[in-house]
Motif scaffolding. Structure first.
Motif, PDB file in Angstrom:
ATOM      1  N   GLU A 552       0.846  -1.195   0.000  1.00 47.69           N
ATOM      2  CA  GLU A 552       0.000   0.000   0.000  1.00 47.69           C
ATOM      3  C   GLU A 552       0.885   1.250   0.000  1.00 47.69           C
ATOM      4  OE1 GLU A 552      -2.604  -0.069   3.296  1.00 47.69           O
ATOM      5  OE2 GLU A 552      -3.741  -1.847   2.612  1.00 47.69           O
ATOM      6  N   LYS A 553       0.419   2.295  -0.778  1.00 53.41           N
ATOM      7  CA  LYS A 553       1.149   3.560  -0.856  1.00 53.41           C
ATOM      8  C   LYS A 553       0.752   4.457   0.304  1.00 53.41           C
ATOM      9  CE  LYS A 553       2.118   7.460  -3.894  1.00 53.41           C
ATOM     10  NZ  LYS A 553       1.803   8.102  -5.212  1.00 53.41           N
ATOM     11  N   LEU A 554       1.751   5.000   0.984  1.00 51.50           N
ATOM     12  CA  LEU A 554       1.481   5.847   2.142  1.00 51.50           C
ATOM     13  C   LEU A 554       1.228   7.277   1.693  1.00 51.50           C
ATOM     14  CD1 LEU A 554       4.185   4.547   4.657  1.00 51.50           C
ATOM     15  CD2 LEU A 554       1.760   3.988   4.569  1.00 51.50           C
ATOM     16  N   ASP A 555       0.276   7.936   2.271  1.00 52.59           N
ATOM     17  CA  ASP A 555      -0.053   9.335   1.990  1.00 52.59           C
ATOM     18  C   ASP A 555       0.680  10.219   2.987  1.00 52.59           C
ATOM     19  OD1 ASP A 555      -1.095  11.679   1.175  1.00 52.59           O
ATOM     20  OD2 ASP A 555      -3.168  11.247   1.797  1.00 52.59           O
ATOM     21  N   PRO A 556       1.649  11.048   2.527  1.00 51.93           N
ATOM     22  CA  PRO A 556       2.414  11.884   3.485  1.00 51.93           C
ATOM     23  C   PRO A 556       1.565  12.940   4.164  1.00 51.93           C
ATOM     24  CG  PRO A 556       2.977  12.449   1.232  1.00 51.93           C
ATOM     25  CD  PRO A 556       2.124  11.214   1.141  1.00 51.93           C
ATOM     26  N   SER A 557       0.457  13.322   3.513  1.00 47.56           N
ATOM     27  CA  SER A 557      -0.390  14.348   4.124  1.00 47.56           C
ATOM     28  C   SER A 557      -1.381  13.782   5.127  1.00 47.56           C
ATOM     29  CB  SER A 557      -1.171  15.086   3.023  1.00 47.56           C
ATOM     30  OG  SER A 557      -2.015  14.175   2.350  1.00 47.56           O
ATOM     31  N   ALA A 558      -1.397  12.464   5.223  1.00 47.37           N
ATOM     32  CA  ALA A 558      -2.348  11.852   6.161  1.00 47.37           C
ATOM     33  C   ALA A 558      -1.933  12.142   7.594  1.00 47.37           C
ATOM     34  CB  ALA A 558      -2.416  10.353   5.920  1.00 47.37           C
ATOM     35  N   LYS A 559      -2.925  12.110   8.451  1.00 52.79           N
ATOM     36  CA  LYS A 559      -2.675  12.402   9.851  1.00 52.79           C
ATOM     37  C   LYS A 559      -1.855  11.271  10.486  1.00 52.79           C
ATOM     38  CE  LYS A 559      -5.044  13.853  14.062  1.00 52.79           C
ATOM     39  NZ  LYS A 559      -6.377  14.091  14.685  1.00 52.79           N
ATOM     40  N   LYS A 560      -0.801  11.660  11.146  1.00 55.43           N
ATOM     41  CA  LYS A 560       0.088  10.661  11.728  1.00 55.43           C
ATOM     42  C   LYS A 560      -0.414  10.221  13.103  1.00 55.43           C
ATOM     43  CE  LYS A 560       4.135  12.492   9.369  1.00 55.43           C
ATOM     44  NZ  LYS A 560       5.521  13.025   9.556  1.00 55.43           N
ATOM     45  N   GLY A 561      -0.125   8.945  13.383  1.00 54.95           N
ATOM     46  CA  GLY A 561      -0.528   8.416  14.676  1.00 54.95           C
ATOM     47  C   GLY A 561       0.509   8.698  15.758  1.00 54.95           C
ATOM     48  N   ILE A 562       0.207   8.278  16.945  1.00 53.79           N
ATOM     49  CA  ILE A 562       1.115   8.512  18.072  1.00 53.79           C
ATOM     50  C   ILE A 562       2.423   7.770  17.870  1.00 53.79           C
ATOM     51  CG2 ILE A 562       1.395   8.219  20.566  1.00 53.79           C
ATOM     52  CD1 ILE A 562      -1.627   8.472  20.842  1.00 53.79           C
ATOM     53  N   LEU A 563       2.381   6.567  17.346  1.00 49.59           N
ATOM     54  CA  LEU A 563       3.594   5.789  17.148  1.00 49.59           C
ATOM     55  C   LEU A 563       4.502   6.433  16.124  1.00 49.59           C
ATOM     56  CD1 LEU A 563       5.163   3.220  17.864  1.00 49.59           C
ATOM     57  CD2 LEU A 563       3.926   2.048  16.024  1.00 49.59           C
ATOM     58  N   THR A 564       3.911   6.988  15.077  1.00 52.30           N
ATOM     59  CA  THR A 564       4.720   7.652  14.048  1.00 52.30           C
ATOM     60  C   THR A 564       5.359   8.915  14.590  1.00 52.30           C
ATOM     61  OG1 THR A 564       3.178   6.780  12.399  1.00 52.30           O
ATOM     62  CG2 THR A 564       4.669   8.536  11.689  1.00 52.30           C
ATOM     63  N   LYS A 565       4.624   9.639  15.407  1.00 47.76           N
ATOM     64  CA  LYS A 565       5.182  10.856  16.011  1.00 47.76           C
ATOM     65  C   LYS A 565       6.339  10.526  16.941  1.00 47.76           C
ATOM     66  CE  LYS A 565       0.885  13.499  15.817  1.00 47.76           C
ATOM     67  NZ  LYS A 565      -0.157  14.216  16.608  1.00 47.76           N
ATOM     68  N   VAL A 566       6.215   9.450  17.700  1.00 46.81           N
ATOM     69  CA  VAL A 566       7.303   9.063  18.604  1.00 46.81           C
ATOM     70  C   VAL A 566       8.530   8.674  17.810  1.00 46.81           C
ATOM     71  CG1 VAL A 566       8.008   7.377  20.342  1.00 46.81           C
ATOM     72  CG2 VAL A 566       5.733   8.369  20.433  1.00 46.81           C
ATOM     73  N   LYS A 567       8.348   7.928  16.701  1.00 46.23           N
ATOM     74  CA  LYS A 567       9.488   7.551  15.863  1.00 46.23           C
ATOM     75  C   LYS A 567      10.151   8.775  15.242  1.00 46.23           C
ATOM     76  CE  LYS A 567       7.929   2.926  14.614  1.00 46.23           C
ATOM     77  NZ  LYS A 567       7.532   2.011  13.502  1.00 46.23           N
ATOM     78  N   GLY A 568       9.347   9.754  14.787  1.00 45.76           N
ATOM     79  CA  GLY A 568       9.921  10.977  14.223  1.00 45.76           C
ATOM     80  C   GLY A 568      10.700  11.774  15.246  1.00 45.76           C
ATOM     81  N   PHE A 569      10.163  11.844  16.445  1.00 46.82           N
ATOM     82  CA  PHE A 569      10.869  12.558  17.506  1.00 46.82           C
ATOM     83  C   PHE A 569      12.214  11.914  17.829  1.00 46.82           C
ATOM     84  CE2 PHE A 569      11.692  13.139  22.058  1.00 46.82           C
ATOM     85  CZ  PHE A 569      11.844  14.529  22.106  1.00 46.82           C
ATOM     86  N   LEU A 570      12.249  10.591  17.874  1.00 39.38           N
ATOM     87  CA  LEU A 570      13.502   9.889  18.153  1.00 39.38           C
ATOM     88  C   LEU A 570      14.495  10.054  17.020  1.00 39.38           C
ATOM     89  CD1 LEU A 570      12.108   6.550  19.675  1.00 39.38           C
ATOM     90  CD2 LEU A 570      13.126   8.486  20.892  1.00 39.38           C
ATOM     91  N   SER A 571      14.039  10.083  15.773  1.00 44.15           N
ATOM     92  CA  SER A 571      14.966  10.287  14.643  1.00 44.15           C
ATOM     93  C   SER A 571      15.558  11.681  14.652  1.00 44.15           C
ATOM     94  CB  SER A 571      14.228  10.016  13.334  1.00 44.15           C
ATOM     95  OG  SER A 571      13.141  10.928  13.190  1.00 44.15           O
TER      96      SER A 571
END
Length: 613
Positions: A552-571
């Motif tokens: 499945e193709k991911l939509d970058p404009s889609a609303k991110k979940g809590i897990l994605t935000k935590v991963k972005g913060f750690l990166s």
């Protein structure tokens, strides 16, 4: 409100009625005695035999006998009544009794478990009763007797005759007897615990308080026995009684277990405890110590002094026993710790071989053909008639034409009863009767071939080998040298003191043998299974992932979940940590920085020259 005096007196009145009712008949119908026999052996060994006998003045053939119990265990009575048992003999043994050095025990038993039963004539289907009985006894004594099926059960023709009273002609018809043995059965505390629970006092009082599982299982030999048979209730045998005999035999290597390295022994050193009580329901409590070889040599001294010293003549031989009346010694309130102290330097008892002893071993080599040889030694000056019984498993296919009985190269005549075995259904039964020459060695030998088993018939430790039951030798001796068994009419050790028999029946068991069979390579199926599983996991797993996975193709404009935000913060934190490291690397190499600046200046000059032109 406090109870009135009338209500408190009713339970006491009922107790008095119960006691009066139980004692009004006079002498109780069952009598319990506990005895201990100690015999010093050669090479610093000590033989201890506990004997607990319950004699119940009732008929085993009466259907109403096993309805009311006093001292006889109810668990055994129900088994005897349900399956129509007339005699039952069970032994569970760990170790080998060495007749050549130790003489004869009170009850001889082979290594492992042995069970032989005589059923009542009223039992129609003996095989079915035997199958159900071994399962009941197995559960009662926490053993593996349920493995006694048709593949290791035989019907002895001449051996294992009834030891109790029987109707005329009953013992001549061997249809009512079944014999089975498990030479690989291990004896442990799981067998001792249910065995001692059959005693009236358990192990709470009396001689049973000397039971110590650690000392028993560290011994060179220990054996549990249980024997039930009908006997005469009086001298004239006008009435019948049921005799239950429970025995525990232990052979201890005193020199190896003692800290001083001397053959001195005591109750505390043998069993880890002294004797401090007697069983309240026991009619007699006695300890016997044999002093036959010590009477003239005075190699050791007993303390305390015995209650009496008895000299008994059994056949042509004389025996001396020290008798301790435990009940009278316990009245003073002191503990009893019988001890034997050897003189310094100690002198051990000499080895005196018994009248008959035996040695059995495997012959041949390889995994195709083999054989069994049994050497029977006769140390007497007269001929001795014996009965030899050998039971072999079905996978050792015996060649009957190879059977020989020889003495100094001369073949002896013999009478034989042979039942050939059937694959996976019946063992081989070989029963011989012949005479032993005086002061000679007689050899019984035959050959066999090994069968191929199915791969499901091998035990988990197939390379350990397969066990063959002990052979049995039955004889009636004219001498009591090395003989410690009780007379035929009673199992109490006290009956030895009044024994005037001239013939002494003896039963010897040989060593159990270990034979190797052709064993397949059980590692090959394991390797094939591992290889097949690996191939399936790699090939099938990859194909399954490709065919079932959905992309499945991911939509970058889609609303991110809590897990994605935590991963972005750690990166981001990782990138910030990495940027100062790059700056420090550039500062540590200034020449590279100057070179890059010069290159930029040259590029700027070239660009300006091109614009002016």
């Amino acid at each position: 409100m406090a109870p009135s005096a009338g209500y408190t007196s009713i339970p006491a009145f009922l107790c008095l009625i119960f006691v009066w009712a139980t004692t009004a008949s006079g002498t109780p119908k069952d009598i319990f005695t506990e005895e201990l026999f100690i015999k010093p052996l050669s090479r610093g060994y000590v033989y201890s035999h506990f004997q607990f006998t319950t004699k119940w003045n009732a008929s085993i053939h009466d259907s109403n006998t096993f309805r009311h119990y006093r001292l006889f265990p109810k668990a055994l009575g129900e088994v005897l009544a349900k399956y129509g048992v007339q005699e039952l003999h069970l032994s569970q043994t760990q170790g080998l009794w060495r007749h050549k050095f130790w003489g004869y025990p009170v009850h001889d038993a082979p290594p492992g478990a042995e069970l032989w039963v005589w059923f009542k004539p009223t039992v129609k289907d003996i095989d079915r009763a035997w199958t159900e009985l071994v399962n009941a006894v197995s559960g009662l004594f926490c053993s593996s007797l349920n493995f006694l099926d048709s593949k290791n059960t035989v019907v002895p023709q001449w051996s294992y005759r009834p030891q109790g009273t029987a109707a005329p002609g009953y013992s001549t018809f061997s249809y009512h007897v079944r014999y089975g043995a498990l030479p690989r059965e291990i004896v442990c505390t799981e067998n001792l615990t249910p065995w001692k629970k059959l005693l009236p006092c358990d192990s709470k009082a009396g001689l049973s308080t000397l039971f110590n599982a650690f000392h028993f299982h560290d011994a060179s030999y220990h054996s549990l026995g249980l024997h039930i048979r009908p006997v005469c209730a009086d001298v004239d045998c006008t009435e019948e009684a049921i005799e239950l005999s429970q025995s525990l035999s232990v052979v201890t290597d005193v020199i190896s277990t003692s800290h001083t390295g001397t053959p001195n022994w005591s109750l505390r050193s043998l069993f880890g405890n002294h004797l401090a009580s007697t069983c309240p329901v026991a009619a007699k409590s006695t300890i016997f110590v044999e002093l036959t070889k010590n009477e003239d040599s005075h190699m050791y001294r007993l303390t305390p002094d015995p209650s009496s010293t008895e000299k008994v003549t059994r056949g042509p031989d004389q025996h001396t026993y020290a008798v301790y009346d435990v009940q009278s010694l316990m009245k003073s309130g002191r503990v009893l710790n019988i001890a034997a102290t050897f003189r310094d330097p100690p002198v051990l008892l000499s080895v005196e071989p018994p009248p008959i002893h035996v040695h059995r071993y495997i012959t041949g080599y390889g995994l195709d053909k083999g054989g069994i040889s049994c050497l029977i030694y006769n140390n007497m000056v007269v001929n001795q008639s014996i009965i030899y019984l050998d039971v072999l498993p079905w996978f050792t296919r015996v060649f009957f034409n190879s059977l020989t009985v020889t003495n100094n190269g001369t073949r002896l005549p013999f009478k034989v009863h042979y039942v050939p075995g059937k694959d996976r259904s019946r063992p081989h039964q070989l029963e011989l009767s012949f005479n032993l020459w005086p002061h000679s060695v007689t050899q019984v030998s035959f050959t066999f071939t090994r069968a191929f088993l199915k791969w499901t018939e091998y035990p988990p430790d197939a390379n350990h080998g397969f066990y063959i039951d002990s052979a049995t030798i039955t004889a009636i001796l004219a001498t009591s040298r090395g003989y410690t068994a009780t007379p035929q009419h009673s199992s109490c050790l006290e009956s030895i003191m009044t024994d005037n028999s001239s013939r002494f029946p003896v039963r010897l068991h040989t060593e159990s043998l270990l034979v190797s069979l052709p064993t397949p390579d059980f590692s090959m199926p394991y390797n094939v299974i591992c290889l097949a599983c690996t191939v399936v996991a790699i090939a099938f797993g990859s194909v399954h992932n490709l065919t079932t996975r959905r992309f499945e193709k991911l939509d970058p404009s889609a609303k991110k979940g809590i897990l994605t935000k935590v991963k972005g913060f750690l990166s981001k934190l990782r990138s910030k940590k990495a940027s100062p490291e790059k700056q420090t690397n550039n500062a540590s190499h200034p020449e590279d920085t100057d070179t890059s600046d010069n290159q930029n200046e040259l590029k700027n000059e070239n660009s300006s020259a091109k614009s002016s032109s």
